[in-house]
Structures are given as structure tokens and as C-alpha cells.
Design an enzyme around this catalytic site. Structure first.
Site: not given
Ligand code: GFB
Length: 322
Positions: A11, A14-16, A108-110, A137, A141, A164, A167, A180, A210, A270
Site C-alpha cells: 500500500g 496510500g496515505l500511510v 482503525s479506531s472505528c 469495514y 479489520k 490509529p 489520519l 475523510h 474526532r 454524524d
Molecule cells: O472523516 P469522516 O468521513 O469519517 O467523517 P468517520 C467524520 C465526521 O465529519 C462525520 C463529518 O461526522 C461527518 O459527518 N463531516 C463534515 C464530513 N463534513 C464532512 C465532509 O465534507 N466530508 C466528510 N467525509 N465528513 C470514518 C469511517 O468514519 O473514519 C472509516 O467511516 C474509518 O471506516 C475512518 O474508520 C477513520 O470518522 O465518521
């Protein structure tokens, strides 16, 4: 690891993976193997078996994965499940067959239960229900973690699993559907600024919290754990600090120089309310995160601006983020 040891970074685009690869190069490692997903589809067992049989790596950083933000996870759960299960099954099993000395698997923390007490201790694993938006996912994991533990128990393999938080950093995925939150917000604020837009929309209520770890800190943690940690128990990596999404948006607004308004879109999910990792265990071993969020975000934004055309031309999932 010795500087001439054969190390496979799975990988590395990728980012990491890319950050680990660059870190090892800078440290002077001279025998690092990489393959792009076009050169080697890690979902294909026959190809992975052949690759390991010929290359015989001594150390493996398993940073290859299908990764995405909340919307991508919620929309393509089958892909997140299937691709990740295949990649990790193939790589971890081939590492066992070909006598890899040590393998580091990224979780992942999820993977922790949605309503875990905070901060989340490693022992909370499998103590409750998962967050539905990324359950597929997380299950994949979790299977990877259990696979590393099973191979250690039955075959004595030195395979470790590292968790982690969210990231970020140079090389992230800026595709707004799949990204993300942090890269998505940087792009939205940047484009709003250059287009003189009055508002930027942030998904959800803005209240979820987060924990964001700069990818170079993560790469150093992976190297540190490869050198210093040999256990079947999973280990968290993080900063110990979290921010609400609205706070993150305010920092991203400041860093990008956008002067308009932030609007919240309550129709977007959310996800988990909070997932702050307890990092006492890795801190006690001697590793600490160095980068603060505002400085890390500024560095990431500089990279995004410099490589803007490249980033926005990519419609994709990232390889391992978290
Ligand atoms: O980073 P994110 O997509 O993933 O979203 P998770 C984190 C929070 O940011 C959520 C809000 O509450 C989203 O609703 N958010 C606000 C946004 N604006 C935006 C935007 O424009 N784009 C996105 N993407 N979010 C992921 C998991 O969860 O985190 C993966 O689905 C993995 O499996 C990863 O664990 C680290 O933190 O919610």
C-alpha cells in the site's frame, strides 16, 4: 530491522504506506519492495502467493486497504468488506507460509464499539455494537486483528496489530464523495475561497468529536512498534486529543483563509459521536505524537495547493488511511 533487510510496504501509494515508505528510505533502508495495485492486485491469492514466494520479504507493513470517509463506507459496504478481507487474508497467510519475521497490520479506531467509554482502551475491543455507517469495514479489520492473533497463537508468527485514529497529511484523498472529513473540508474551503463563495457546507451536526493524527507521526509509530512491540494484544496510536467537527472546520477555515460562513447540513450522517483513543500504552513504551493539529493542517494545505490539479483529477478511494 537492519538497513539491508528486505521490507515489503504493502500500500505504498496510500496515505500511510507512502509515509512509511519515505520514512524507511530516509532512515537508510536500502531493500524496500513496493508494488502498485496495478502491478499486484492483493485481492488475488495466486498473485500474492507468487509474489511472496519469489520475493521472500523479512518484514511486512500491511498498509494496503480500501479506505474512505463516512459516505463511502455507508454507500459501498460490500466493497469495503470484500476488498479488505481478501487483501489481509492473502497477505497475512502468505507472510506465514513464507516465514516473514514480523508483520504489522493496520486497524482503525472505528473497530471499537460505538458507545465505548472515552478514551477508548485497547481492552474495550468487541465489548458492544459497532457504528452502523462503517460496520462492514470494521468487521473486516476485526477479522484482520483476529487473524494476526490466531497465527501468533497457532504458528508463533510475530504479527502485531496497530489501531490509529483518523489520519491526515500530504497524499490524502480529496475526492469529495469518498474523502475523510479533514481533506474534504480543506478542499471545500479552498475552492470556496478561490470562487468567492459565501458559504461552505459541513456535513452533520458538527458535534461529533474526532482525533486526528498526522501521517508522519503515524509512520514513525509504525516503525517504532516494528522495532519495539511484540505482542498479540492490539495497541492504540494517537494524540490523546480530539476536536469537534465544527472546531476542525473553524481551524480549516483559518488555515485556508476563507472568510465566509459555515453552514451545517443535518441531512448528512454524524457517525460515531466520539472515538478518542487511550494512548497510555504506546506512550509508556516511549512514543508520543509530535504534530499539533493546526501546524499539521497548514502543512497538508500547502501540499494540497501545490498539487491541486493532481489531487482533484483523482476519483478514487485512498489506500490505507485508518
Ligand atoms: O472523516 P469522516 O468521513 O469519517 O467523517 P468517520 C467524520 C465526521 O465529519 C462525520 C463529518 O461526522 C461527518 O459527518 N463531516 C463534515 C464530513 N463534513 C464532512 C465532509 O465534507 N466530508 C466528510 N467525509 N465528513 C470514518 C469511517 O468514519 O473514519 C472509516 O467511516 C474509518 O471506516 C475512518 O474508520 C477513520 O470518522 O465518521
Amino acid at each position: 530491522m537492519n538497513l539491508s533487510d528486505k521490507i515489503y510496504v504493502a500500500g505504498h501509494n496510500g496515505l500511510v504506506g507512502n509515509s512509511i515508505f519515505k520514512f524507511l528510505q530516509n532512515e537508510g533502508f536500502i531493500n524496500i519492495i513496493t508494488k502498485s495495485s496495478k502491478e499486484l492486485d492483493l485481492r488475488n491469492k495466486a498473485l500474492v502467493d507468487e509474489f511472496f514466494r519469489i520475493e521472500k520479504p523479512q518484514f511486512v507493513f500491511l498498509a494496503a486497504a480500501k479506505v474512505g470517509g463516512i459516505h463511502a463506507n455507508n454507500t459501498f459496504p460490500a466493497d469495503f468488506y470484500y476488498d479488505n478481507i481478501c487483501i489481509q487474508n492473502n497477505v497475512i497467510h502468505a507472510a506465514y507460509v513464507n516465514k516473514v519475521e514480523k508483520l504489522l497490520f493496520l486497524g482503525s479506531s472505528c473497530i471499537y464499539p460505538k458507545n465505548s467509554p472515552q478514551p477508548i482502551c485497547e481492552s474495550y475491543l468487541l465489548n458492544g455494537y459497532l457504528e452502523p455507517t462503517n460496520e462492514a469495514y470494521a468487521i473486516a479489520k476485526l477479522a484482520g486483528i483476529k487473524m494476526c492473533q490466531a497465527y501468533r497463537q497457532q504458528y508463533g508468527c510475530n504479527f502485531i496489530s496497530v489501531m490509529p485514529p483518523n489520519l491526515y497529511g500530504p497524499g490524502d484523498n480529496y475526492d469529495l464523495d469518498n474523502a475523510h472529513v479533514l481533506p474534504a473540508l480543506l478542499r471545500k474551503f479552498h475552492e470556496a475561497k478561490i470562487n468567492n463563495s459565501e458559504t461552505v457546507t459541513v456535513w452533520g451536526s458538527g458535534t461529533p468529536k474526532r482525533e486526528f493524527l498526522f501521517v508522519e507521526d503515524m509512520a514513525l509509530a509504525c516503525y517504532f512498534l516494528m522495532e519495539n512491540y511484540n505482542s498479540n494484544a492490539i495497541i492504540n496510536v494517537g494524540t490523546g486529543i480530539d476536536h469537534t467537527i465544527l472546531q476542525l472546520a473553524e481551524i480549516a477555515k483559518k488555515v485556508t483563509g476563507f472568510t465566509g460562513q459555515i453552514i451545517l447540513d443535518a441531512n448528512k450522517p454524524d457517525g460515531t459521536p466520539r472515538k478518542l483513543l487511550m494512548v497510555d500504552k504506546i506512550n509508556a513504551l516511549g512514543w508520543f505524537a509530535k504534530m499539533d493539529l493546526e501546524t499539521g493542517l497548514s502543512k497538508t494545505y500547502e501540499d494540497f495547493k501545490t498539487n491541486y490539479e493532481y489531487y482533484i483529477s483523482k476519483k478514487q478511494f485512498s489506500s490505507q488511511g485508518a
